[in-house]
Motif scaffolding. Sequence first.
Motif, PDB file in Angstrom:
ATOM      1  N   SER A 142      21.615  -1.050  12.499  1.00 42.97           N
ATOM      2  CA  SER A 142      20.692  -0.610  11.448  1.00 42.97           C
ATOM      3  C   SER A 142      19.432  -0.001  12.041  1.00 42.97           C
ATOM      4  N   HIS A 143      18.909   1.012  11.343  1.00 42.69           N
ATOM      5  CA  HIS A 143      17.593   1.553  11.655  1.00 42.69           C
ATOM      6  C   HIS A 143      16.582   0.800  10.799  1.00 42.69           C
ATOM      7  N   MET A 144      15.482   0.380  11.415  1.00 44.12           N
ATOM      8  CA  MET A 144      14.424  -0.330  10.708  1.00 44.12           C
ATOM      9  C   MET A 144      13.138   0.474  10.865  1.00 44.12           C
ATOM     10  N   LEU A 145      12.611   0.921   9.743  1.00 36.21           N
ATOM     11  CA  LEU A 145      11.456   1.809   9.715  1.00 36.21           C
ATOM     12  C   LEU A 145      10.270   1.079   9.091  1.00 36.21           C
ATOM     13  N   THR A 146       9.138   1.093   9.775  1.00 32.87           N
ATOM     14  CA  THR A 146       7.919   0.502   9.245  1.00 32.87           C
ATOM     15  C   THR A 146       6.927   1.623   8.940  1.00 32.87           C
ATOM     16  N   LEU A 147       6.542   1.703   7.679  1.00 32.86           N
ATOM     17  CA  LEU A 147       5.557   2.687   7.224  1.00 32.86           C
ATOM     18  C   LEU A 147       4.315   1.950   6.739  1.00 32.86           C
ATOM     19  N   ARG A 148       3.162   2.552   6.971  1.00 31.77           N
ATOM     20  CA  ARG A 148       1.892   2.025   6.476  1.00 31.77           C
ATOM     21  C   ARG A 148       1.214   3.124   5.687  1.00 31.77           C
ATOM     22  N   CYS A 149       0.749   2.792   4.504  1.00 27.29           N
ATOM     23  CA  CYS A 149      -0.021   3.741   3.700  1.00 27.29           C
ATOM     24  C   CYS A 149      -1.462   3.273   3.655  1.00 27.29           C
ATOM     25  N   GLU A 150      -2.353   4.149   4.066  1.00 22.41           N
ATOM     26  CA  GLU A 150      -3.777   3.879   3.942  1.00 22.41           C
ATOM     27  C   GLU A 150      -4.252   4.636   2.705  1.00 22.41           C
ATOM     28  N   VAL A 151      -4.734   3.886   1.731  1.00 21.57           N
ATOM     29  CA  VAL A 151      -5.221   4.457   0.478  1.00 21.57           C
ATOM     30  C   VAL A 151      -6.744   4.410   0.515  1.00 21.57           C
ATOM     31  N   ALA A 152      -7.349   5.540   0.247  1.00 22.01           N
ATOM     32  CA  ALA A 152      -8.812   5.637   0.307  1.00 22.01           C
ATOM     33  C   ALA A 152      -9.327   6.441  -0.875  1.00 22.01           C
ATOM     34  N   GLY A 153     -10.592   6.245  -1.180  1.00 23.42           N
ATOM     35  CA  GLY A 153     -11.249   7.098  -2.152  1.00 23.42           C
ATOM     36  C   GLY A 153     -11.457   8.473  -1.527  1.00 23.42           C
ATOM     37  N   THR A 154     -11.818   9.440  -2.337  1.00 22.12           N
ATOM     38  CA  THR A 154     -11.991  10.797  -1.820  1.00 22.12           C
ATOM     39  C   THR A 154     -13.153  10.898  -0.834  1.00 22.12           C
ATOM     40  N   GLY A 155     -14.031   9.912  -0.819  1.00 25.31           N
ATOM     41  CA  GLY A 155     -15.114   9.877   0.163  1.00 25.31           C
ATOM     42  C   GLY A 155     -14.722   9.172   1.452  1.00 25.31           C
ATOM     43  N   GLY A 156     -13.468   8.711   1.522  1.00 21.92           N
ATOM     44  CA  GLY A 156     -12.963   8.069   2.725  1.00 21.92           C
ATOM     45  C   GLY A 156     -13.052   6.559   2.746  1.00 21.92           C
ATOM     46  N   GLU A 157     -13.645   5.953   1.716  1.00 21.65           N
ATOM     47  CA  GLU A 157     -13.785   4.499   1.707  1.00 21.65           C
ATOM     48  C   GLU A 157     -12.417   3.840   1.495  1.00 21.65           C
ATOM     49  N   PRO A 158     -12.074   2.822   2.331  1.00 20.72           N
ATOM     50  CA  PRO A 158     -10.772   2.172   2.216  1.00 20.72           C
ATOM     51  C   PRO A 158     -10.624   1.429   0.889  1.00 20.72           C
ATOM     52  N   VAL A 159      -9.466   1.572   0.291  1.00 22.97           N
ATOM     53  CA  VAL A 159      -9.174   0.899  -0.975  1.00 22.97           C
ATOM     54  C   VAL A 159      -8.012  -0.073  -0.808  1.00 22.97           C
ATOM     55  N   ALA A 160      -6.936   0.350  -0.147  1.00 28.09           N
ATOM     56  CA  ALA A 160      -5.768  -0.512   0.030  1.00 28.09           C
ATOM     57  C   ALA A 160      -4.981  -0.082   1.264  1.00 28.09           C
ATOM     58  N   THR A 161      -4.252  -1.040   1.819  1.00 31.32           N
ATOM     59  CA  THR A 161      -3.300  -0.771   2.887  1.00 31.32           C
ATOM     60  C   THR A 161      -1.977  -1.369   2.461  1.00 31.32           C
ATOM     61  N   THR A 162      -0.943  -0.549   2.452  1.00 31.65           N
ATOM     62  CA  THR A 162       0.385  -1.070   2.141  1.00 31.65           C
ATOM     63  C   THR A 162       1.250  -0.935   3.389  1.00 31.65           C
TER      64      THR A 162
END
Length: 149
Positions: free
Chosen positions: A117-137
């Motif tokens: 099996s291939h195992m893929l780890t993705l991370r999404c950095e969600v930020a406001g339009t000014g760059g402030e961090p909002v969430a990490t998935t």
Amino acid sequence: MPDASFVGKALPPTAPYRVGREKIREFALAIGEGASVCLDVDAARAAGHPDVVAPPTFAVTFTMPVIEAFLRDPAFGWDYLRMVHGDQSITLHRPIHGGDDLVTTIHVDDLKTRGGSHMLTLRCEVAGTGGEPVATTRLLLVTAAEEQS
């Protein structure tokens, strides 16, 4: 075979996604979240929020379509049809509110092949339009490494 050269790279940020008040309400009701701050603007404002508050898992509504588009890109070479969801986590750096404009950047953190099996780890950095961090998935996806007979 997925293209391992993507590991360690970030995809271009998305266009801003406007978080809709009604989308939050619909999502909250769909998952059984009845908290007044998720459904009522006045209750949210009385609790110190600028607008209704999204449940933590709301981030999947705008991150998953971006992830799906990446996985279906032939340049990456992922077998989307035989994929299963291995794990997922969401870390909120602040609540998501109605009216937020959010940008998502996908990071390809890891790609391993084990036990067929291939195992893929993705991370999404969600930020406001000014760059402030909002969430990490974070998301672990698994697909067969080769056709099984």
